[in-house]
Design a protein around this motif. Structure first.
Motif, PDB file in Angstrom:
ATOM      1  N   SER A  92       0.897  -1.214  -0.099  1.00  0.00           N
ATOM      2  CA  SER A  92      -0.021  -0.081   0.123  1.00  0.00           C
ATOM      3  C   SER A  92       0.887   1.218   0.015  1.00  0.00           C
ATOM      4  N   ALA A  93       0.524   2.292  -0.899  1.00  0.00           N
ATOM      5  CA  ALA A  93       1.177   3.416  -0.523  1.00  0.00           C
ATOM      6  C   ALA A  93       0.982   4.286   0.459  1.00  0.00           C
ATOM      7  N   SER A  94       1.510   5.551   0.616  1.00  0.00           N
ATOM      8  CA  SER A  94       1.593   6.218   1.864  1.00  0.00           C
ATOM      9  C   SER A  94       0.404   7.329   1.643  1.00  0.00           C
ATOM     10  N   LEU A  95      -0.543   7.180   0.687  1.00  0.00           N
ATOM     11  CA  LEU A  95      -1.636   8.229   0.394  1.00  0.00           C
ATOM     12  C   LEU A  95      -2.483   8.260   1.903  1.00  0.00           C
ATOM     13  N   TRP A  96      -2.772   7.183   2.164  1.00  0.00           N
ATOM     14  CA  TRP A  96      -3.876   7.169   3.394  1.00  0.00           C
ATOM     15  C   TRP A  96      -3.523   8.059   4.554  1.00  0.00           C
ATOM     16  N   MET A  97      -2.515   8.088   5.063  1.00  0.00           N
ATOM     17  CA  MET A  97      -2.299   8.996   6.333  1.00  0.00           C
ATOM     18  C   MET A  97      -1.763  10.469   5.731  1.00  0.00           C
ATOM     19  N   HIS A  98      -1.377  10.287   4.357  1.00  0.00           N
ATOM     20  CA  HIS A  98      -0.614  11.579   3.943  1.00  0.00           C
ATOM     21  C   HIS A  98      -1.578  12.583   3.619  1.00  0.00           C
ATOM     22  N   ILE A  99      -2.593  12.123   2.917  1.00  0.00           N
ATOM     23  CA  ILE A  99      -3.756  13.332   2.651  1.00  0.00           C
ATOM     24  C   ILE A  99      -5.295  12.909   3.342  1.00  0.00           C
ATOM     25  N   ALA A 100      -4.856  12.335   4.539  1.00  0.00           N
ATOM     26  CA  ALA A 100      -6.268  12.220   5.301  1.00  0.00           C
ATOM     27  C   ALA A 100      -6.058  12.265   6.861  1.00  0.00           C
ATOM     28  N   TYR A 101      -4.964  12.227   7.262  1.00  0.00           N
ATOM     29  CA  TYR A 101      -4.525  12.151   8.738  1.00  0.00           C
ATOM     30  C   TYR A 101      -3.393  13.293   9.215  1.00  0.00           C
ATOM     31  N   THR A 102      -2.125  13.064   9.239  1.00  0.00           N
ATOM     32  CA  THR A 102      -1.241  13.948   9.752  1.00  0.00           C
ATOM     33  C   THR A 102      -0.546  15.015   8.933  1.00  0.00           C
ATOM     34  N   GLY A 103      -0.965  14.827   7.534  1.00  0.00           N
ATOM     35  CA  GLY A 103      -0.373  15.899   6.670  1.00  0.00           C
ATOM     36  C   GLY A 103      -0.929  17.233   6.764  1.00  0.00           C
ATOM     37  N   PRO A 104      -0.544  18.367   5.793  1.00  0.00           N
ATOM     38  CA  PRO A 104      -1.083  19.459   5.985  1.00  0.00           C
ATOM     39  C   PRO A 104      -2.362  19.440   5.089  1.00  0.00           C
ATOM     40  N   LYS A 105      -2.681  18.578   4.246  1.00  0.00           N
ATOM     41  CA  LYS A 105      -3.868  18.711   3.440  1.00  0.00           C
ATOM     42  C   LYS A 105      -4.745  17.505   3.806  1.00  0.00           C
ATOM     43  N   VAL A 106      -5.997  17.574   3.545  1.00  0.00           N
ATOM     44  CA  VAL A 106      -6.784  16.456   3.825  1.00  0.00           C
ATOM     45  C   VAL A 106      -7.713  16.202   2.606  1.00  0.00           C
ATOM     46  N   LEU A 107      -8.324  14.833   2.560  1.00  0.00           N
ATOM     47  CA  LEU A 107      -9.466  14.886   1.438  1.00  0.00           C
ATOM     48  C   LEU A 107     -10.453  15.782   1.709  1.00  0.00           C
ATOM     49  N   ASN A 108     -11.264  16.083   0.485  1.00  0.00           N
ATOM     50  CA  ASN A 108     -12.523  16.659   0.526  1.00  0.00           C
ATOM     51  C   ASN A 108     -13.538  15.760   0.585  1.00  0.00           C
ATOM     52  N   ILE A 109     -13.857  15.473   1.815  1.00  0.00           N
ATOM     53  CA  ILE A 109     -14.864  14.241   2.039  1.00  0.00           C
ATOM     54  C   ILE A 109     -15.949  14.998   3.143  1.00  0.00           C
ATOM     55  N   ASP A 110     -17.023  14.422   3.414  1.00  0.00           N
ATOM     56  CA  ASP A 110     -17.680  14.651   4.616  1.00  0.00           C
ATOM     57  C   ASP A 110     -17.372  14.293   6.043  1.00  0.00           C
ATOM     58  N   ALA A 111     -17.931  14.814   6.819  1.00  0.00           N
ATOM     59  CA  ALA A 111     -17.629  14.782   8.320  1.00  0.00           C
ATOM     60  C   ALA A 111     -17.588  13.150   8.902  1.00  0.00           C
ATOM     61  N   GLU A 112     -18.162  12.365   8.031  1.00  0.00           N
ATOM     62  CA  GLU A 112     -18.196  10.909   8.490  1.00  0.00           C
ATOM     63  C   GLU A 112     -17.174  10.020   7.491  1.00  0.00           C
ATOM     64  N   GLY A 113     -16.503  10.856   6.467  1.00  0.00           N
ATOM     65  CA  GLY A 113     -15.665  10.008   5.669  1.00  0.00           C
ATOM     66  C   GLY A 113     -16.010   9.786   4.405  1.00  0.00           C
ATOM     67  N   TYR A 114     -17.233   9.961   4.048  1.00  0.00           N
ATOM     68  CA  TYR A 114     -17.832   9.720   2.436  1.00  0.00           C
ATOM     69  C   TYR A 114     -17.435  10.386   1.502  1.00  0.00           C
ATOM     70  N   PRO A 115     -17.152  10.006   0.159  1.00  0.00           N
ATOM     71  CA  PRO A 115     -16.669  10.867  -0.869  1.00  0.00           C
ATOM     72  C   PRO A 115     -17.708  12.140  -1.327  1.00  0.00           C
ATOM     73  N   VAL A 116     -17.267  13.113  -1.652  1.00  0.00           N
ATOM     74  CA  VAL A 116     -17.953  14.220  -2.233  1.00  0.00           C
ATOM     75  C   VAL A 116     -17.255  14.853  -3.208  1.00  0.00           C
ATOM     76  N   GLN A 117     -18.149  15.340  -4.506  1.00  0.00           N
ATOM     77  CA  GLN A 117     -17.340  15.940  -5.755  1.00  0.00           C
ATOM     78  C   GLN A 117     -17.479  17.471  -5.392  1.00  0.00           C
ATOM     79  N   PRO A 118     -16.633  18.287  -6.074  1.00  0.00           N
ATOM     80  CA  PRO A 118     -15.443  17.815  -6.768  1.00  0.00           C
ATOM     81  C   PRO A 118     -14.260  17.266  -5.784  1.00  0.00           C
ATOM     82  N   TYR A 119     -13.702  16.061  -6.254  1.00  0.00           N
ATOM     83  CA  TYR A 119     -12.588  15.498  -5.718  1.00  0.00           C
ATOM     84  C   TYR A 119     -11.333  16.464  -5.467  1.00  0.00           C
ATOM     85  N   GLY A 120     -10.660  16.246  -4.534  1.00  0.00           N
ATOM     86  CA  GLY A 120      -9.478  16.860  -4.240  1.00  0.00           C
ATOM     87  C   GLY A 120      -9.131  17.170  -2.616  1.00  0.00           C
TER      88      GLY A 120
END
Length: 495
Positions: A92-120
């Motif tokens: 597995s690549a490092s993207l999971w914690m990179h853009i969702a946990y400890t990094g300075p950027k996080v996914l554009n998702i809702d408060a419970e973690g579900y996808p929303v568009q536009p992605y980013g």
């Protein structure tokens, strides 16, 4: 605001997969940014690129893609902590914690973690970048990391990379080089690993210490996979699953009203006690268990799991995870629940069967992570390539033999009085369950002489507990507290 600078560390290039796809083997690309964390402006440099892996003869055999975040407006720069971050798989690549946990950027998702568009991605006001620099590392065949052919065009043997001990050895060597190149030898050092990354960082703790002479302040395991338990089966592994069944059933309101009306954290201690003291011995008895005891255990399991006594008895008290994901809601909605996060719901072709057709949570996560990481690397970090970013990469037949990582962590802690351990788990994780993580932590130091250096934190979410916004906040704060409490602060490393 983004000041782009290409720093070529080496002008040689290597081919990946075909002569038309090139990646640099030793190069970095740097951009400058700022983010507001805990109400303070944090200026930082983002360095992304490749650093080689060498064999014992000094020949390049692979190049690892990484992203390094360094705060640039911290007066304590020279002694600033650094966190080396790995995900799992293996593969597995490092993207999971990179853009969702400890990094300075996080996914554009809702408060419970579900996808929303536009992605980013968007700014992460909870990142630990305010207290520590972070490097996200992609092992071979993950992200853009690849093996490198020799002068004759021959690729190195998979055995150098794809196994518990091989993985630990080459990654430790890579980390030594990174630490030297970035002048971080004086910094307090931490390693964090998610899922299989838990096995990886347990092993790295001793490998870094004994063969790279690098001593750590902390090891952090996020939803760790301990292969002394995982996929082994038997009374131990099976009984450790029950508290997770309780948590998932509670979330879906499938428990007896007596339990359902209580808070989850009121319930779990008694289920853990039953799992260790009653269920495990009962399963160990196998066919020698009396009918009366079997029915008594089945009744209690039903009470704690939301499953019927009948199906539990039909499974001989040994209820597989996959069956639970299919069975829990079978008679209520006919839907399945997720493996890595049982809050997620799936729809199968038929309601019959013993396991779900697919992992509802993983497909949801790939829905949001894959476009986001590809966009982010190209548009905000400025790295462009036609090479495919491997969210999951081929690691061949992974060699799990001679897995002594649990003992490695114990030895590393015994030899290094500074070293502390934090485990973070989601209660609704059905793959690497929270109670298995607790059990593994207990087994690292059976003497109990170092138990005050271990801590466990649980969250009301799944394997990637940080996808739920409330837990993203809490889990990062728990990391801050752990880093602060594991700094030496002038205290000598002695017992």
């Amino acid at each position: 605001m983004k000041n782009r600078l290409i720093i070529l560390l080496c002008i040689s290039f290597t081919f990946c997969f075909s002569q038309n796809l090139k990646i640099p083997t030793d190069t970095t690309y740097t951009t400058n940014h700022s983010v507001t964390i805990k109400g303070k402006q944090i200026n930082y440099k983002a360095e992304t690129g490749f650093q080689p892996v060498w064999d014992d003869e000094g020949q390049m055999i692979a190049s690892l893609y990484y992203t390094y975040y360094k705060r640039t407006n911290d007066a304590k720069d020279k002694n600033r902590p650094i966190v080396y971050s790995f995900n799992g798989g293996p593969g597995s690549a490092s993207l999971w914690m990179h853009i969702a946990y400890t990094g300075p950027k996080v996914l554009n998702i809702d408060a419970e973690g579900y996808p929303v568009q536009p992605y980013g991605v968007k700014d992460n006001p909870n990142s630990i970048l305010d207290v520590a620099d972070i490097v996200f590392i992609n092992p071979v065949n993950t992200g853009y990391s690849r093996k490198v052919a020799d002068k004759e065009g021959k690729m190195p043997d998979d055995k150098l990379f794809f196994g518990v001990n091989a993985d630990i050895k080459y990654l430790a060597s890579w980390m030594n080089t990174f630490t030297t190149r970035h002048n971080k030898w004086q910094s307090p050092k931490y390693i964090i690993g998610e899922s299989y990354g838990g096995t990886r960082v347990m092993g790295l703790s001793l490998e870094l210490q004994n063969n790279q002479w690098m001593y750590l302040n902390g090891v952090i395991m996020v939803s760790p996979a301990d292969y002394k338990v995982l996929r082994v089966g038997g009374p131990l592994a099976s009984s450790l699953n029950l508290p997770y069944y309780t948590a998932a059933a509670w979330y879906h309101k499938m428990l007896n009203p007596t339990l359902q009306n209580k808070d989850l954290l009121e319930i779990l201690p008694e289920v853990e006690h039953f799992a260790i003291n009653d269920l495990m011995p009962a399963l160990a008895k196998g066919s020698s268990i009396s009918n009366d005891e079997k029915q008594t255990i089945a009744k209690q399991m039903s009470y704690y799991s939301g499953l019927s006594e009948k199906v539990i008895t039909q499974q001989n008290l040994d209820v597989p995870n996959r069956f639970f994901w299919k069975e829990l809601l079978r008679d209520k909605t006919g839907e399945t629940i997720g493996r890595l996060d049982s809050r997620y719901i799936g729809i199968d072709r038929v309601e019959t069967g013993t396991s779900p057709d697919y992992s509802a949570e993983l497909t949801s996560w790939l829905h949001s992570f894959t476009p986001a990481i590809n966009y982010y690397i190209q548009n905000e970090l400025g790295f462009k390539t036609d090479v495919k970013y491997n969210v999951f990469g081929n690691t061949g037949r992974w060699d799990n033999s001679n897995d002594n990582t649990r003992e490695n962590l114990r030895q590393a802690m015994a030899q290094n009085p500074y070293l502390k351990v934090l485990t973070q788990s989601g209660y609704y994780d059905g793959a690497t369950t929270y109670f298995s993580a607790k059990y593994s932590q207990w087994q690292v130091d059976p003497s109990g002489k170092m138990k005050d250096r271990f801590s466990f934190k649980g969250y009301r979410s799944g394997h990637m507990m940080y996808l739920r916004n409330d837990d993203l906040i809490k889990a990062n704060d728990d990391l801050r507290e752990f880093i602060e409490n594991s700094l030496a602060k002038g205290k000598s490393a002695k017992y």
